[in-house]
Design an enzyme around this catalytic site. Structure first.
Site, short mmCIF file in Angstrom:
data_model
loop_
_atom_site.label_atom_id
_atom_site.label_comp_id
_atom_site.label_asym_id
_atom_site.label_seq_id
_atom_site.Cartn_x
_atom_site.Cartn_y
_atom_site.Cartn_z
N GLU A 101 48.33 58.36 30.98
CA GLU A 101 49.74 58.48 31.36
C GLU A 101 50.51 57.39 30.63
O GLU A 101 50.24 56.21 30.81
CB GLU A 101 49.91 58.36 32.87
CG GLU A 101 51.35 58.38 33.35
CD GLU A 101 52.11 59.58 32.82
OE1 GLU A 101 53.14 59.36 32.15
OE2 GLU A 101 51.69 60.72 33.07
N SER A 160 46.68 67.03 39.66
CA SER A 160 45.44 67.50 39.02
C SER A 160 44.33 66.47 39.08
O SER A 160 43.17 66.83 39.38
CB SER A 160 45.73 67.90 37.57
OG SER A 160 46.72 68.90 37.50
N GLY A 214 48.73 60.58 25.72
CA GLY A 214 47.55 61.43 25.87
C GLY A 214 47.16 62.16 24.60
O GLY A 214 45.97 62.43 24.38
N HIS A 235 46.69 74.76 39.46
CA HIS A 235 45.61 74.09 40.17
C HIS A 235 44.52 75.06 40.62
O HIS A 235 43.34 74.70 40.64
CB HIS A 235 46.18 73.29 41.34
CG HIS A 235 46.92 72.06 40.89
ND1 HIS A 235 47.97 71.52 41.58
CD2 HIS A 235 46.75 71.28 39.78
CE1 HIS A 235 48.42 70.45 40.93
NE2 HIS A 235 47.69 70.30 39.84
N ASP A 242 49.00 68.92 29.98
CA ASP A 242 50.04 69.38 30.91
C ASP A 242 51.28 68.51 30.74
O ASP A 242 51.61 67.70 31.60
CB ASP A 242 49.48 69.30 32.34
CG ASP A 242 50.48 69.74 33.39
OD1 ASP A 242 51.44 70.46 33.04
OD2 ASP A 242 50.32 69.35 34.57
N HIS A 298 48.27 64.04 30.40
CA HIS A 298 49.56 63.72 31.04
C HIS A 298 49.33 63.72 32.55
O HIS A 298 49.78 64.62 33.27
CB HIS A 298 50.64 64.73 30.66
CG HIS A 298 50.94 64.79 29.19
ND1 HIS A 298 50.09 65.37 28.28
CD2 HIS A 298 52.00 64.33 28.47
CE1 HIS A 298 50.62 65.28 27.06
NE2 HIS A 298 51.78 64.66 27.16
#
Length: 289
Positions: free
Chosen positions: A126, A108, A152, A18, A172, A41
């Site tokens: 997602e 995120s 994704g 982050h 991610d 994701h």
């Protein structure tokens, strides 16, 4: 690794990811023109750290105390780390936590949403229904934000290039699948073909050097633009931990991003160390031309 990220929320990997993600967003915002942020994701968007001590059936040790917990009361943070901590604090407070320790942690999508300007847009993907429902409850309906229940990796084919002609993509994944790196490679090939100038960040765990080197080989095979690898390890090779660190591969990193990332990672390597032998490195795996 357990897909349900609230078990891992706020751990050392989240801190590293982050801080660097916020650096990337700020770098893109040096230009007035807007960009699209695509999160392949996205998870549920926000996490209650009290859940972190509860597994699917058994209690488990929370990971956030060795991550955001280390940063919470630490003085003299580097500016980029301080910015990150202040944003987590603001989210935690706004979510209703009145206690000294952190409880609510932004994923995120939430952190990027905090920074997004009116000309910036968020596309959040997602594929897990329950997680997507939570994400939609957290961020759905907000101006400039769209939430999609879909794979994704498939989304990159549908959403690149965007109307803005500028993009920051975060990949991610949960790394549950044995062929996750291969799936990432296929997604990168398609994304680079569709939008060679996109800034693409890929998070990965450091659970074995051989697997990561194989991943780097997969990345190079895509004949990509410049690619930077940023890595943080919190323990050496002999430590009993399964995941001793993590990394972020950045394709098309913004100008001087490597110089900005290096001191931040060096600080985090010291501040988040859990056993001897950890460290940080920033390395070009495909050099600038």
């Amino acid at each position: 690794m357990n897909y349900r990220h609230h078990f891992h929320a706020g751990n050392f990997a989240d801190v590293m990811k982050h801080v660097l993600l916020l650096q990337l967003v700020r770098a893109l915002q040096k230009k007035e023109k807007g960009f699209v942020y695509i999160d392949t994701h996205a998870g549920r968007g926000a996490y209650d750290l009290e859940w972190a001590a509860t597994g699917d059936s058994l209690a488990r040790k929370a990971e956030w105390p060795e991550g955001i917990g280390r940063m919470w009361e630490r003085a003299a943070l580097p500016p980029d780390v301080q910015d990150y901590v202040e944003r987590v604090r603001a989210f935690d407070r706004d979510a209703g936590n009145l206690l000294p320790a952190p409880r609510f942690y932004p994923g995120s999508p939430r952190l990027v949403r905090q920074l997004a300007r009116s000309q910036d847009r968020l596309v959040l993907c997602e594929k897990h229904s329950a997680e997507c429902a939570a994400l939609r409850a957290e961020l759905g309906g907000q101006a400039g934000v769209s939430v999609h229940e879909m794979d994704g990796y498939v989304a990159l084919r549908a959403m690149l290039p965007p109307p803005e002609r500028r993009a920051l993509v975060l990949i991610d994944p949960p790394f549950e699948a044995q062929d996750e790196f291969a799936q990432i490679g296929d997604a990168l090939r398609e994304a680079i073909r569709r939008m060679p100038a996109a800034v693409i960040a890929v998070w990965y765990p450091l659970t074995g050097r051989a697997r990561v080197d194989e991943f780097f080989s997969i990345v190079r095979q895509q004949n990509p633009p410049p690619v930077l690898a940023c890595e943080l390890t919190v323990a050496g090779e002999t430590a009993p931990m399964t995941m001793k660190g993590c990394g972020l591969v950045v394709i098309n990193p913004p100008w001087q991003f490597d110089r900005a990332a290096q001191p931040v990672l060096a600080f985090l390597a010291d501040a988040l160390a859990q056993a001897p032998g950890g460290g940080a490195r920033v390395e070009w795996i495909v050099a600038e031309r």
